[in-house]
Design a protein around this motif. Sequence first.
Motif, short mmCIF file in Angstrom:
data_model
loop_
_atom_site.label_atom_id
_atom_site.label_comp_id
_atom_site.label_asym_id
_atom_site.label_seq_id
_atom_site.Cartn_x
_atom_site.Cartn_y
_atom_site.Cartn_z
N LYS B 84 0.83 -1.21 0.00
CA LYS B 84 0.00 0.00 0.00
C LYS B 84 0.86 1.25 0.00
O LYS B 84 0.56 2.25 -0.67
CB LYS B 84 -0.91 0.01 1.23
N CYS B 85 1.94 1.19 0.78
CA CYS B 85 2.83 2.35 0.88
C CYS B 85 3.48 2.68 -0.46
O CYS B 85 3.57 3.84 -0.86
CB CYS B 85 3.88 2.05 1.95
N ILE B 86 3.88 1.64 -1.20
CA ILE B 86 4.50 1.89 -2.51
C ILE B 86 3.45 2.42 -3.50
O ILE B 86 3.70 3.38 -4.23
CB ILE B 86 5.17 0.62 -3.07
N VAL B 87 2.26 1.81 -3.49
CA VAL B 87 1.20 2.28 -4.39
C VAL B 87 0.86 3.74 -4.08
O VAL B 87 0.70 4.57 -4.99
CB VAL B 87 -0.05 1.38 -4.30
N ASP B 88 0.79 4.08 -2.79
CA ASP B 88 0.54 5.48 -2.41
C ASP B 88 1.65 6.40 -2.93
O ASP B 88 1.38 7.48 -3.44
CB ASP B 88 0.46 5.62 -0.87
N GLY B 89 2.88 5.95 -2.77
CA GLY B 89 4.02 6.75 -3.25
C GLY B 89 3.95 6.95 -4.75
O GLY B 89 4.15 8.06 -5.26
N PHE B 90 3.63 5.88 -5.47
CA PHE B 90 3.51 5.97 -6.94
C PHE B 90 2.39 6.94 -7.33
O PHE B 90 2.51 7.72 -8.27
CB PHE B 90 3.22 4.59 -7.54
N ILE B 147 9.33 8.64 -1.86
CA ILE B 147 8.18 8.97 -0.99
C ILE B 147 7.81 7.75 -0.14
O ILE B 147 7.58 7.87 1.07
CB ILE B 147 6.97 9.44 -1.83
N ALA B 148 7.79 6.57 -0.78
CA ALA B 148 7.46 5.35 -0.02
C ALA B 148 8.47 5.14 1.09
O ALA B 148 8.10 4.77 2.22
CB ALA B 148 7.42 4.15 -0.97
N ALA B 149 9.75 5.38 0.80
CA ALA B 149 10.79 5.20 1.82
C ALA B 149 10.59 6.17 2.98
O ALA B 149 10.72 5.80 4.14
CB ALA B 149 12.18 5.38 1.20
N GLU B 150 10.23 7.43 2.63
CA GLU B 150 10.02 8.44 3.68
C GLU B 150 8.81 8.08 4.54
O GLU B 150 8.87 8.08 5.77
CB GLU B 150 9.76 9.83 3.05
N LYS B 151 7.70 7.78 3.85
CA LYS B 151 6.45 7.57 4.60
C LYS B 151 6.37 6.19 5.23
O LYS B 151 5.58 5.98 6.14
CB LYS B 151 5.26 7.79 3.68
N GLY B 152 7.15 5.27 4.71
CA GLY B 152 7.04 3.89 5.19
C GLY B 152 8.09 3.54 6.21
O GLY B 152 8.47 2.37 6.35
#
Lengths: 707, 156
Positions: B84-90, B147-152
Amino acid sequence: MKDIQKAVPRVDARGKAEGTTAYLADLRMEGMLHGKFFRSTRARARIVSIRKPELPAGYYIIDKDDVPGENVVAMIENDWPAFVDREVNYLGEIISLVVGPDREEIVRIHDSIEVEYEELEPAFSLEEASALKGGPIHGKDNLFADYFISKGTPDEAFRKAARIIEDTCDTGLQEHIYIEPQGMLGWWEDDRVVLKGSLQCPYYVKHAAQEVLGCDDEGIRVIQSTTGGAFGGKEDYPEVIGAAIAVAVNRIKKPVRIVFDRTEDISFTCKRHPSRIRFRTAVDEKGGILGMDIDIHLSGGAYETYSDVVLQRTMFTATGVYDIPSSRVRGRAWATNMVPSGAFRGFGAPQALFGIETHMNHIARELKVDPLEYKSRYFLQKGAATVTNGRIYEDVLLPEMTRQIREMSNYKRKYDEYSKSFGRGIGVAFALHGCGFTGDGEQRLIKAVVRLVKREDEKIEILVSNVEMGQGLLTTYRKIVSKVLGVPLEMIIYENPDTARVPDSGPTAASRSIMVVGYLLQEAAKELKQRWDDESSFEVEKHFKMPPHTSWNQDTLQGDAYPSYGWGVVAVEVEVDPVTFEVETKGIWAVHDVGVPIDERVMEGQVTGGVIQALGYGSLEKLELKDGRFYQNTMTDYMIPTSLDFPKVEGSFVENPYPYGPFGAKGGGELVFDSAAPAFSAAVEQAIGKPISRIPVIPEDIMEVLS
Amino acid sequence: MKVRFSLNGKEISVDVDSLRRLLDVIREDLGLTAIKEGCGEGECGACSVLIDGKIVNSCLVPIAQVGGAQVLTPEGLKGTPRGKCIVDGFTEAGSVQCGFCTPGMLMAAEAILTKNPNPTEAEIREGLSGNLCRCTGYDMIVRGIEIAAEKGEGLW
């Protein structure tokens, strides 16, 4: 920043990222058969005989004898046969289609078809085509098109010239490499053929299928399946596949699907037109340009497709962003025994712009002037006459864009420093891109119609034939309508087009989807808003009208070739290895004028993607022909940019609202492809201190230039 | 030949020709169509899956090779917090255009972040180098993974 520009999440992002969005190869139908083309193995030949194997039950070989209507792929000219009749004009031309349930059995049948050919002498190069080697392939002279335009007093310019500076610029073939290969599915439903495919232009495919079936408007229906990239490559070739499947389904009455593998796709689908453009420029004592003589040759392949209009765009872009007082431009598109050339992002403009940018660099270098400074002297301005003696009606922001690109790239310091030694270089190239169809094509040929429907549930549906193919239309069209109506994006419905439901708003091509069709949607939404409370559900329809400022004469090719232009400038910095001549790109900067971006992030995505694709064109993507066959017919051999090949693109936009575009937007999808290849080659030129006139610029070529 | 392996956390067994491509088993036999066939020769990465945590082009893998292995596809990843985190980042970064390469990019992102939860831009580009995209020029995919790395934080 205007409200419309603010980025929203793309409506298609989540389904695509999670893999739940279905593409053509993901669809299944009960009893679906597979199809595989049987193709010619000769580039030019007459078919003496064809021996077909015994067919097991449930298998078919579909060919010219199954065509109930005209055996043609209808495009501008109906010269491309749907199935070979007697003569073969390129290697890979479709002779028949093998259809059946089991793919291994299909291959076995395919491999046991025997053809006896009487070989003819093929013409592959421009030289061979113009010498009519083996006799004409097309008409009497091998010319799909031959045009001439003139501006000012070119004879006088050349008479007065203190010197004449010449160049010959060449550009190569390019393959689209949409990551989703071509494919289409057809079936029989309600007494007609239905086609569903990965395509840009539902009504083009419908027209082509109608011609082969000889049916009326109701006899065929075309639906777009979610399209995994296109770049022009799904503007023409889906008509070829669609015509064949339509014939097969019409005979068999069962679902038939064709999905290309990558080698078939690279080997036999349309390519970007290779070009050779000769420039002669008359220069006065002080180095000022008096006039230009430009001679354009495009290699069109075996059948015409869109070569005529691609050539017109090359010609009308031939002097680039420059106000050249006098010019002569001749253009010819030649028939050769190659896979037909066709539409590819930029549609003839990138070839012209590589030429003119490279030539202007060379003039500046001969005169020992900084090319960027020299080019800046000749920028078109509002009110200036174009190469077709039309007008520039908009403000031209090139001086401001140049200021920005200088600052972003630190141009002056780098240019001066890199001039002193071997190894590093910075190049800048400009572009303009005419938005919409050339000349009066929008009015004469396309006649776009859009519909907006207010439904009982207060949702609004967009009915157009333009497609999402990655460029963001599912989101940007919804944004346009939702902003006008002041309703949330979720209230707007816009599905993949189905010709049974949507009017013909024209093809998804020519940087027209936003500027032309988006504007009609904006106008329709305004009317819908006014009438909102009148009825609980109703429909608004809008028809294209030429913007009142434009006029065009298609017979003389004089007037406003385009109602408006997108403008761009790209700077590229490189380092060339003195031993291997490998080129490393150190920096990329881009400034574009697309009017007003409908969504800044969508447009940024166009810039980064278009620029990198163009750098592939300029530096990597070599596609060579040997006896009518491409050497590089796999993705291992035909190299497109990876994430490691180029650094980040630093980009910005200048705002320049266009009154006949939605919220001021102009076209941008092709413009972003136009500048990076010439900027790259200019940078390499500076790095190695020698002129370059051919793309792609690969290490072997640099070595050749230096030795 | 019978092959047992774990697909998206579930033990399964298939009985197919030992040379059948993992891609075809997943897409055609098992009907999981998130991964795509872009080239069939291991160049484009549209068919990327993780086998025992390593990113692999499933078009190059004969089914016999995955016996006993853990295979992860986008169908198995998308519902997890990481997926989910990667999809959100994308979605936030504009990483998705035509989308045909994106499920493969999702798998590449998972592999990159598993190896290094705080990758540099260069490390992300290195990790994406086996996955081709023709639409984006990669910048926004790189950004999506950043973004995924930051938020995840803490997920990997």
